[in-house]
Design a protein around this motif. Structure first.
Motif, PDB file in Angstrom:
ATOM      1  N   ALA A  58     -52.086  16.055  36.782  1.00  0.00           N
ATOM      2  CA  ALA A  58     -52.485  15.326  38.232  1.00  0.00           C
ATOM      3  C   ALA A  58     -51.740  15.698  39.292  1.00  0.00           C
ATOM      4  N   CYS A  59     -50.526  15.686  39.265  1.00  0.00           N
ATOM      5  CA  CYS A  59     -49.520  16.087  40.365  1.00  0.00           C
ATOM      6  C   CYS A  59     -49.916  17.546  41.000  1.00  0.00           C
ATOM      7  N   GLU A  60     -50.092  18.326  40.174  1.00  0.00           N
ATOM      8  CA  GLU A  60     -50.414  19.921  40.206  1.00  0.00           C
ATOM      9  C   GLU A  60     -51.768  19.788  41.070  1.00  0.00           C
ATOM     10  N   SER A  61     -52.610  19.067  40.743  1.00  0.00           N
ATOM     11  CA  SER A  61     -53.951  18.966  41.228  1.00  0.00           C
ATOM     12  C   SER A  61     -53.884  18.434  42.593  1.00  0.00           C
ATOM     13  N   PHE A  62     -52.997  17.327  42.845  1.00  0.00           N
ATOM     14  CA  PHE A  62     -52.925  17.049  44.386  1.00  0.00           C
ATOM     15  C   PHE A  62     -52.331  18.041  45.173  1.00  0.00           C
ATOM     16  N   LEU A  63     -51.359  18.888  44.682  1.00  0.00           N
ATOM     17  CA  LEU A  63     -50.761  20.079  45.491  1.00  0.00           C
ATOM     18  C   LEU A  63     -51.852  21.175  45.886  1.00  0.00           C
ATOM     19  N   ASP A  64     -52.417  21.361  44.823  1.00  0.00           N
ATOM     20  CA  ASP A  64     -53.333  22.260  44.738  1.00  0.00           C
ATOM     21  C   ASP A  64     -54.505  22.085  45.929  1.00  0.00           C
ATOM     22  N   ASN A  65     -55.059  20.862  45.659  1.00  0.00           N
ATOM     23  CA  ASN A  65     -56.003  20.246  46.606  1.00  0.00           C
ATOM     24  C   ASN A  65     -55.781  20.151  48.071  1.00  0.00           C
ATOM     25  N   HIS A  66     -54.463  19.594  48.461  1.00  0.00           N
ATOM     26  CA  HIS A  66     -54.014  19.165  49.703  1.00  0.00           C
ATOM     27  C   HIS A  66     -52.791  20.069  50.416  1.00  0.00           C
ATOM     28  N   GLY A  67     -52.142  20.737  49.410  1.00  0.00           N
ATOM     29  CA  GLY A  67     -50.985  21.579  50.008  1.00  0.00           C
ATOM     30  C   GLY A  67     -49.961  20.874  50.106  1.00  0.00           C
ATOM     31  N   ASP A  68     -48.842  21.470  50.847  1.00  0.00           N
ATOM     32  CA  ASP A  68     -47.553  20.931  50.857  1.00  0.00           C
ATOM     33  C   ASP A  68     -47.330  19.973  52.215  1.00  0.00           C
ATOM     34  N   ASN A  69     -48.068  18.775  52.052  1.00  0.00           N
ATOM     35  CA  ASN A  69     -47.894  17.699  52.803  1.00  0.00           C
ATOM     36  C   ASN A  69     -47.820  16.391  52.295  1.00  0.00           C
ATOM     37  N   TYR A  70     -47.890  15.095  52.865  1.00  0.00           N
ATOM     38  CA  TYR A  70     -47.820  14.018  52.157  1.00  0.00           C
ATOM     39  C   TYR A  70     -49.040  13.601  51.398  1.00  0.00           C
ATOM     40  N   LEU A  71     -50.296  14.079  51.613  1.00  0.00           N
ATOM     41  CA  LEU A  71     -51.418  13.890  50.733  1.00  0.00           C
ATOM     42  C   LEU A  71     -51.155  14.821  49.396  1.00  0.00           C
ATOM     43  N   MET A  73     -48.533  15.208  47.977  1.00  0.00           N
ATOM     44  CA  MET A  73     -47.538  14.562  47.288  1.00  0.00           C
ATOM     45  C   MET A  73     -47.980  13.189  46.865  1.00  0.00           C
ATOM     46  N   GLY A  74     -49.442  12.976  46.995  1.00  0.00           N
ATOM     47  CA  GLY A  74     -49.978  11.545  46.314  1.00  0.00           C
ATOM     48  C   GLY A  74     -50.023  10.496  47.143  1.00  0.00           C
ATOM     49  N   TYR A  75     -49.513  10.664  48.525  1.00  0.00           N
ATOM     50  CA  TYR A  75     -49.418   9.319  49.388  1.00  0.00           C
ATOM     51  C   TYR A  75     -50.528   9.277  50.325  1.00  0.00           C
ATOM     52  N   LEU A  76     -51.218   8.228  50.319  1.00  0.00           N
ATOM     53  CA  LEU A  76     -52.514   8.309  51.283  1.00  0.00           C
ATOM     54  C   LEU A  76     -51.891   8.348  52.969  1.00  0.00           C
ATOM     55  N   GLU A  77     -50.850   7.702  53.302  1.00  0.00           N
ATOM     56  CA  GLU A  77     -50.343   7.765  54.742  1.00  0.00           C
ATOM     57  C   GLU A  77     -48.700   8.166  54.735  1.00  0.00           C
ATOM     58  N   LYS A  78     -48.538   8.831  55.862  1.00  0.00           N
ATOM     59  CA  LYS A  78     -47.228   9.549  56.078  1.00  0.00           C
ATOM     60  C   LYS A  78     -46.269   8.438  56.085  1.00  0.00           C
ATOM     61  N   ASN A  79     -46.625   7.435  56.862  1.00  0.00           N
ATOM     62  CA  ASN A  79     -45.634   6.356  57.069  1.00  0.00           C
ATOM     63  C   ASN A  79     -45.179   5.541  55.701  1.00  0.00           C
ATOM     64  N   HIS A  80     -46.103   5.576  54.786  1.00  0.00           N
ATOM     65  CA  HIS A  80     -45.939   4.959  53.553  1.00  0.00           C
ATOM     66  C   HIS A  80     -44.887   5.688  52.866  1.00  0.00           C
ATOM     67  N   ALA A  81     -44.974   6.909  52.956  1.00  0.00           N
ATOM     68  CA  ALA A  81     -44.096   7.889  52.110  1.00  0.00           C
ATOM     69  C   ALA A  81     -42.561   7.881  52.919  1.00  0.00           C
ATOM     70  N   ASP A  82     -42.710   7.478  54.058  1.00  0.00           N
ATOM     71  CA  ASP A  82     -41.164   7.518  54.913  1.00  0.00           C
ATOM     72  C   ASP A  82     -40.691   6.126  54.631  1.00  0.00           C
ATOM     73  N   ILE A  83     -41.352   5.234  54.255  1.00  0.00           N
ATOM     74  CA  ILE A  83     -40.728   3.700  53.903  1.00  0.00           C
ATOM     75  C   ILE A  83     -40.363   3.935  52.282  1.00  0.00           C
ATOM     76  N   PHE A  84     -41.152   4.469  51.543  1.00  0.00           N
ATOM     77  CA  PHE A  84     -40.546   4.893  50.500  1.00  0.00           C
ATOM     78  C   PHE A  84     -39.260   5.668  50.158  1.00  0.00           C
ATOM     79  N   TYR A  85     -39.043   6.530  51.006  1.00  0.00           N
ATOM     80  CA  TYR A  85     -37.958   7.521  51.160  1.00  0.00           C
ATOM     81  C   TYR A  85     -36.754   6.637  51.498  1.00  0.00           C
ATOM     82  N   LYS A  86     -36.992   5.885  52.710  1.00  0.00           N
ATOM     83  CA  LYS A  86     -35.813   5.094  53.301  1.00  0.00           C
ATOM     84  C   LYS A  86     -35.261   3.945  52.378  1.00  0.00           C
TER      85      LYS A  86
END
Length: 257
Positions: A58-71, A73-86
């Motif tokens: 499933a993770c491989e499919s996310f990368l294939d379908n959306h490329g090297d970005n937050y989508l 990596m399975g996130y719907l919004e970039k700010n959500h990803a940043d909160i997770f990281y912080k």
């Protein structure tokens, strides 16, 4: 007691029963019944194709379908990803004078490291990444050739991996995809216990919280606090902190030596 009082009493009892049933449903994650209920503890992870390969696919499919970005990596919004990281990086003790070694377990294409650079944390961290997907690591290596990356399955045989001060497992356990709850919980417990052996100070991970959901998704992994605490105290460490104070539906856990 007259007829009206009896009716009111029955209605009150019915309403109470409905409330109890709703509360029980609210506290329990929805289980996917159409998938096999095989427990991973009865299914050796080093034999054949283990159930957790569904997550990898499933993770491989996310990368294939959306490329090297937050989508991707399975996130719907970039700010959500940043909160997770912080939040997950707050497992690190920033008060020490010397840099710490950190392993980004399930690093994908190193978006956590990009966050580290953007927030001027790189000088305090010796970063390494690990992932089972070679295509993700190839992207990471092309962006950050100075970093150390490991392509391996830590559950398969002897892992040639050094110890790190901290190991971060961001979004490794947030989605179970086609696994049953029992399969995902077994995978979670086995992997957390194994990864903890490679840290000197602590690990951090996140899962979805069943106690704060208005609705459930069949593909996400919801783990109640009591089940988490019982597992950690018995199998990993009694020294842990649960963070659920940042307005997202997943909570973060820091587990220390």
């Amino acid at each position: 007691m007259d007829i009206q009082e009896i009716r009111e009493s029955l209605q009150n009892s019915k309403a109470l029963l409905q409330k109890i049933q709703a509360d029980l449903l609210w506290r329990q994650p929805q289980r996917v019944t159409e998938f096999p209920q095989t427990n991973l503890s009865d299914h050796p992870l080093t034999r054949g194709a283990p159930a957790y390969t569904n997550i990898i696919s499933a993770c491989e499919s996310f990368l294939d379908n959306h490329g090297d970005n937050y989508l991707g990596m399975g996130y719907l919004e970039k700010n959500h990803a940043d909160i997770f990281y912080k939040v997950i990086l707050e497992v690190v003790d920033w008060n020490i004078n010397s840099p710490v070694t950190l392993l980004d377990f399930g690093c994908g294409t190193s978006h956590l490291y990009e966050y580290i650079i953007e927030n001027n944390l790189a000088k305090n961290i010796h970063y390494s990444g690990l992932d089972i997907l070679e295509k993700s690591l190839n992207i990471s290596k092309s962006k950050f050739p100075h970093n150390q990356y490991y392509c391996l399955d830590i559950l398969e045989g002897e892992a040639n991996l050094p110890e790190f001060d901290y190991i971060i497992m961001n979004a490794v356990f947030t989605a179970k995809f086609s696994l049953s709850f029992e399969e995902m919980k077994s995978y979670f417990e086995i992997l957390v216990a194994q990864v903890f052996n490679f840290c000197k100070k602590g690990i951090a991970f996140n899962v979805f919280c069943p106690h704060t959901q208005e609705c459930y998704s069949d593909i996400l992994f919801y783990l109640p606090f009591d089940e988490l605490g019982a597992f950690l105290a018995k199998k990993v460490s009694k020294n842990f902190t649960i963070r659920n104070d940042y307005n997202l539906e997943a909570y973060t856990v820091y587990v220390y030596k």
